[in-house]
Design an enzyme around this catalytic site. Structure first.
Site, PDB file in Angstrom:
ATOM      1  N   TYR A  23     -14.470  -4.507   9.751  1.00  0.00           N
ATOM      2  CA  TYR A  23     -13.184  -3.786   9.794  1.00  0.00           C
ATOM      3  C   TYR A  23     -12.497  -4.067  11.124  1.00  0.00           C
ATOM      4  O   TYR A  23     -11.299  -4.372  11.174  1.00  0.00           O
ATOM      5  CB  TYR A  23     -13.399  -2.278   9.608  1.00  0.00           C
ATOM      6  CG  TYR A  23     -12.096  -1.488   9.634  1.00  0.00           C
ATOM      7  CD1 TYR A  23     -11.159  -1.599   8.606  1.00  0.00           C
ATOM      8  CD2 TYR A  23     -11.793  -0.616  10.692  1.00  0.00           C
ATOM      9  CE1 TYR A  23      -9.970  -0.877   8.623  1.00  0.00           C
ATOM     10  CE2 TYR A  23     -10.602   0.101  10.727  1.00  0.00           C
ATOM     11  CZ  TYR A  23      -9.694  -0.022   9.684  1.00  0.00           C
ATOM     12  OH  TYR A  23      -8.504   0.688   9.709  1.00  0.00           O
ATOM     13  N   GLY A  81       0.830  -1.204   0.000  1.00  0.00           N
ATOM     14  CA  GLY A  81       0.000   0.000   0.000  1.00  0.00           C
ATOM     15  C   GLY A  81       0.864   1.254   0.000  1.00  0.00           C
ATOM     16  O   GLY A  81       0.508   2.274   0.590  1.00  0.00           O
ATOM     17  N   ALA A  82       1.993   1.175  -0.696  1.00  0.00           N
ATOM     18  CA  ALA A  82       2.937   2.303  -0.700  1.00  0.00           C
ATOM     19  C   ALA A  82       2.561   3.365  -1.721  1.00  0.00           C
ATOM     20  O   ALA A  82       3.280   4.344  -1.891  1.00  0.00           O
ATOM     21  CB  ALA A  82       4.346   1.785  -0.975  1.00  0.00           C
ATOM     22  N   SER A 122      -5.258  -0.862  13.966  1.00  0.00           N
ATOM     23  CA  SER A 122      -6.013   0.371  14.203  1.00  0.00           C
ATOM     24  C   SER A 122      -6.657   0.311  15.577  1.00  0.00           C
ATOM     25  O   SER A 122      -7.005  -0.779  16.057  1.00  0.00           O
ATOM     26  CB  SER A 122      -7.114   0.510  13.149  1.00  0.00           C
ATOM     27  OG  SER A 122      -7.999   1.553  13.509  1.00  0.00           O
ATOM     28  N   GLY A 142      -1.049   7.674   1.050  1.00  0.00           N
ATOM     29  CA  GLY A 142      -1.232   7.793   2.497  1.00  0.00           C
ATOM     30  C   GLY A 142      -0.012   7.441   3.334  1.00  0.00           C
ATOM     31  O   GLY A 142       1.111   7.888   3.089  1.00  0.00           O
TER      32      GLY A 142
END
Ligand SMILES: NC(=O)c1ccc[n+]([C@@H]2O[C@H](COP(=O)([O-])OP(=O)(O)OC[C@H]3O[C@@H](n4cnc5c(N)ncnc54)[C@H](OP(=O)(O)O)[C@@H]3O)[C@@H](O)[C@H]2O)c1
Length: 310
Positions: A180, A25-26, A154, A29
Site C-alpha cells: 500500500y 471511486g465516486a 496518503s 467515501g
C-alpha cells in the site's frame, strides 16, 4: 492543525459552472463527497466507479443533496486496463474538455492478488490504472487551458517505497502494508512528474493526503492490522515531534474531502504544482523518496512501459 472546514465549505464562493470534473471511486467515501461539493459549485461531474448500482445510487444521492447538480456516470474498473481504456473513450466522447481529473479511487491492505493485466492489486489499482487514465485524457485536460489533476495519496506512503526492480511483487514475499505504501508513494511521484511534464500544457498536478477518514477503505483490515497501524502512528507522530494517545483520530468524509476539493479549486495554488497537500495547505511531511524528481521520472518511464505492454 487539522482542517476544520468541510468540502462544501471549501467551494463557498467558487463558481464551477461550465467546468467538467472526472472523479474515480465516486461511488463512496471521499470521492462521493468531493463529487457533491464540486456539483454544488456548478460543475458537471463525471462519476466513475466499478459498481454500477453503487454509482447510480451515488448519483441519486448527489441529486437529492444538490437538486440542480449535473452528473454523469461511467463504468470504470481499475483492475483492468481494457476497462480504463473503454472508460477513457466514453469520457472523451462525453466531453472534449476536462478541467479537473480527480484520481481518487483506491484499495488498501488487500490480500495478495493481481489485476487482470497481472499487476499487484494495490499498485495496479491505485497507480498504474490511474496513470493510464490520465495519459488517455491528457488532450482533454490540455484543452481546458488550466486543468488540475488531483491524485489521492496518503500519509501511509511512508509504509513503503516503490521497488523499481520488482514493482509487481514477483520476486518477494508479499507485505500488504509495504505494498500500500508503495502504491501511495507512486501516487506522489506521479503528481510530481505529471506536473513537470504537463505544466506547459496548462495542466498542474497535486498529491493529497486526506487525513484519517472513516470510510469503507478499511474493509480489508483485521483487528491486528488496526493495532499494528496504531503502533506505526505512534512512531510516526514521535518522529514528527507530535504527541499522540496512540488512537487513530478519524474524521468524517465531509471534512476528509476538503483537501482534495481545495486542491481542485483553490486560487492559492494557481501557478504551483507537483505539491503534496494536507489539511488544505502545502505539506512538507512527505518522505524524501516520494518527492525525488529523478525517481518520479523513472516511475513515469516504467509506468509507460508497463501499461504499453498490457
Ligand atoms: N479514508 C482514509 O483514511 C484515507 C487516508 C489516506 C488516503 N486515502 C485515499 O483516499 C482515496 C479514497 O478512499 P476512501 O477512503 O474514500 O475509500 P472508499 O470509501 O473505500 O472509496 C474508494 C473508492 O474506490 C473505488 N474502487 C476501488 N477499487 C476500484 C476499482 N478496481 N475500480 C474502480 N473503482 C474502485 C471504490 O469502489 P468499490 O466500492 O466498488 O470498491 C470506492 O468508490 C483512496 O485512494 C485512499 O487511498 C484515504
Amino acid at each position: 492543525m487539522t482542517e476544520s472546514r468541510t468540502a462544501l465549505q471549501i467551494v463557498e464562493g467558487i463558481d464551477l459552472s461550465g467546468k467538467v470534473c472526472v472523479i474515480t471511486g465516486a461511488s463512496s467515501g471521499l470521492g462521493r463527497e468531493a463529487a457533491r461539493a464540486l456539483a454544488a459549485a456548478g460543475a458537471h461531474v463525471i462519476l466513475a466507479a466499478r459498481n454500477t448500482d453503487a454509482l447510480a445510487e451515488a448519483a441519486r444521492w448527489i441529486q437529492a443533496e444538490v437538486p440542480d447538480a449535473r452528473t454523469s456516470t461511467v463504468h470504470l474498473d481499475l483492475t483492468s486496463l481494457a476497462s480504463v481504456r473503454a472508460a477513457a473513450t466514453t469520457i472523451r466522447e462525453a466531453s472534449p474538455v476536462i478541467h479537473i481529473l480527480m484520481n481518487n479511487a483506491g484499495v488498501m491492505f488487500t490480500p495478495f492478488s493481481r489485476t487482470k493485466d497481472g499487476f499487484e492489486i494495490q499498485i495496479g489499482t491505485n497507480h498504474f490504472a490511474h496513470f493510464e487514465l490520465t495519459r488517455l485524457l491528457t488532450t482533454q485536460l490540455a484543452a481546458a487551458a488550466g486543468a488540475r489533476v488531483i491524485v489521492l495519496s496518503s500519509g501511509g506512503h511512508v509504509l513503503g517505497d516503490v521497488d523499481f526492480d520488482d514493482p509487481n511483487w514477483e520476486h518477494r514475499d508479499y507485505d500488504k502494508f509495504v505494498a500500500y505504501g508503495a502504491s501511495k508513494t507512486a501516487n506522489i511521484l506521479h503528481a510530481v512528474e505529471a506536473d513537470r511534464r504537463l505544466c506547459e500544457l496548462g495542466i498542474r498536478a497535486y498529491a493529497v493526503h486526506p487525513g484519517t477518514v472513516a470510510t469503507s477503505l478499511a474493509r480489508y483490515m483485521s483487528r491486528t492490522d488496526f493495532s499494528q497501524l496504531r503502533k506505526y502512528a505512534v512512531a510516526n507522530s514521535a518522529a514528527r515531534g507530535e504527541s499522540t494517545n496512540g488512537y487513530l483520530d478519524f474524521t468524517t468524509p465531509e471534512h476528509g474531502a476538503a483537501t482534495q476539493v481545495w486542491a481542485a479549486v483553490s486560487p492559492e495554488l494557481a501557478d504551483q504544482g507537483g505539491l503534496y497537500l494536507e489539511d488544505c495547505r502545502v505539506s512538507e511531511t512527505v518522505a524524501p523518496y516520494a518527492r525525488d524528481a529523478e525517481r518520479a521520472a523513472q516511475l513515469w518511464a516504467l509506468s509507460e512501459k508497463i501499461c504499453a505492454a498490457s
